[in-house]
Scaffold this active site. Sequence first.
Site, mmCIF file in Angstrom:
data_model
loop_
_atom_site.group_PDB
_atom_site.id
_atom_site.type_symbol
_atom_site.label_atom_id
_atom_site.label_comp_id
_atom_site.label_asym_id
_atom_site.label_seq_id
_atom_site.Cartn_x
_atom_site.Cartn_y
_atom_site.Cartn_z
ATOM 1 N N HIS A 175 31.144 27.259 14.482
ATOM 2 C CA HIS A 175 31.174 28.679 15.992
ATOM 3 C C HIS A 175 32.394 29.339 14.903
ATOM 4 O O HIS A 175 32.424 30.840 15.152
ATOM 5 C CB HIS A 175 31.918 28.465 16.955
ATOM 6 C CG HIS A 175 31.106 28.884 18.306
ATOM 7 N ND1 HIS A 175 30.771 29.739 17.801
ATOM 8 C CD2 HIS A 175 31.465 28.985 19.297
ATOM 9 C CE1 HIS A 175 30.352 30.855 18.564
ATOM 10 N NE2 HIS A 175 30.904 30.012 20.322
ATOM 11 N N ASP A 200 27.347 32.413 15.502
ATOM 12 C CA ASP A 200 27.334 32.633 16.790
ATOM 13 C C ASP A 200 26.758 31.995 17.149
ATOM 14 O O ASP A 200 25.648 31.709 17.146
ATOM 15 C CB ASP A 200 27.755 34.849 16.901
ATOM 16 C CG ASP A 200 28.512 35.354 16.339
ATOM 17 O OD1 ASP A 200 29.775 34.748 16.139
ATOM 18 O OD2 ASP A 200 28.411 36.316 15.914
#
Length: 374
Positions: free
Chosen positions: A345, A349
Amino acid sequence: MKEVKVPVLPESINEATVAAWHKKPGDSVEVDDVIVEIETDKVVLEVPAEESGILTEILAEEGETVNEQQVLGLLDDSADASNDDTPQEEHVAQEEPVKATQVSPEEAPKEEVKKEPVAAPEISREEPAAAPVSQPSQPSSNRMEERVPMTRIRKTIANRLHSATQNTAMLTTFNEVDMSEILAMRASYKEAFEKKYSVKLGFMSFFVKAAVESLKKFPTVNAYLDGDDIVYHAFCDVSVAVSSDRGLVVPVLRDAHKMGMHDIEKGIMDYAGRAQDGTLGIEEMSGGTFTISNGGVFGSLLSTPILNSPQSAILGMHKTQERPIAVNGEVVIKPMMYLALSYDHRIIDGKEAVQFLISIKEALEDPARLLLKV
């Protein structure tokens, strides 16, 4: 006398472990016979005999750490290994077995046990005496434990997986794919495909193709973090997780974006066979920009794959299973597969990860459009 040495190790590998001896002192050895196996962090190397003879001595036992060109054992190459009339005693110094020391009962030390007088329990006349309590049974003989050191490959796998979970912001998103079209295409063309290319048409080639086309649309999923920089790749080297008796390995399909379906299937079959044999090279498992893991071959219905560092994403395939789903307001039975995409992450995204997985889903549900690239 010929020395049996650790072979030249792959680049960046400094030491190895003696995995298994295939010969013992006194055994005859022919040219090219595998004498011993050496295990590095990723591969198992076989050490063959360069000359025939008799293995006279082992200098590094199984489990010992060894370095490049270290002497593992000695081979008497002056002996005729094929001469069965030659007794082993002429070539090997036989050790006499150590006999246990005989100790007579009179010489054996006696353990003195101090006995304390035990008072008889008092029994109340108003209450009956307690019933005798049965003694607990002895543990059965099958309750045994065995402590076995981790192999070098297993240590590497453990360290890499632990590092991936500790040093990345790993998150997983899920979806499902209707496998009806792929199953129909395989049924229609599997015989012609195998006849032309001498390899079976499997699921993995469809997934590699779908992943490659999706990676082109979402290049960040094909990238990785290096310090404060994002390193993008103008190519797709797809790592394919392959299970073997020695552990999980991830050989790489180089330039997968240039490969045909038959090239992918042949490459995977070759890697799977050599993974079992332990003959994969370091260079074949190095690099890779994206990984695909198929737990479905073992019956897994759903799982969360762990990143193959330094890569930023991994796709998990699972078992195809018929399930009731809603199609145009009606419940129908479809062959469905759950997909899982684990990603870092920090670089990818959530929106991008979801869109990437949907792109793979759409490509797999319309394989004709995938192969025509429209």
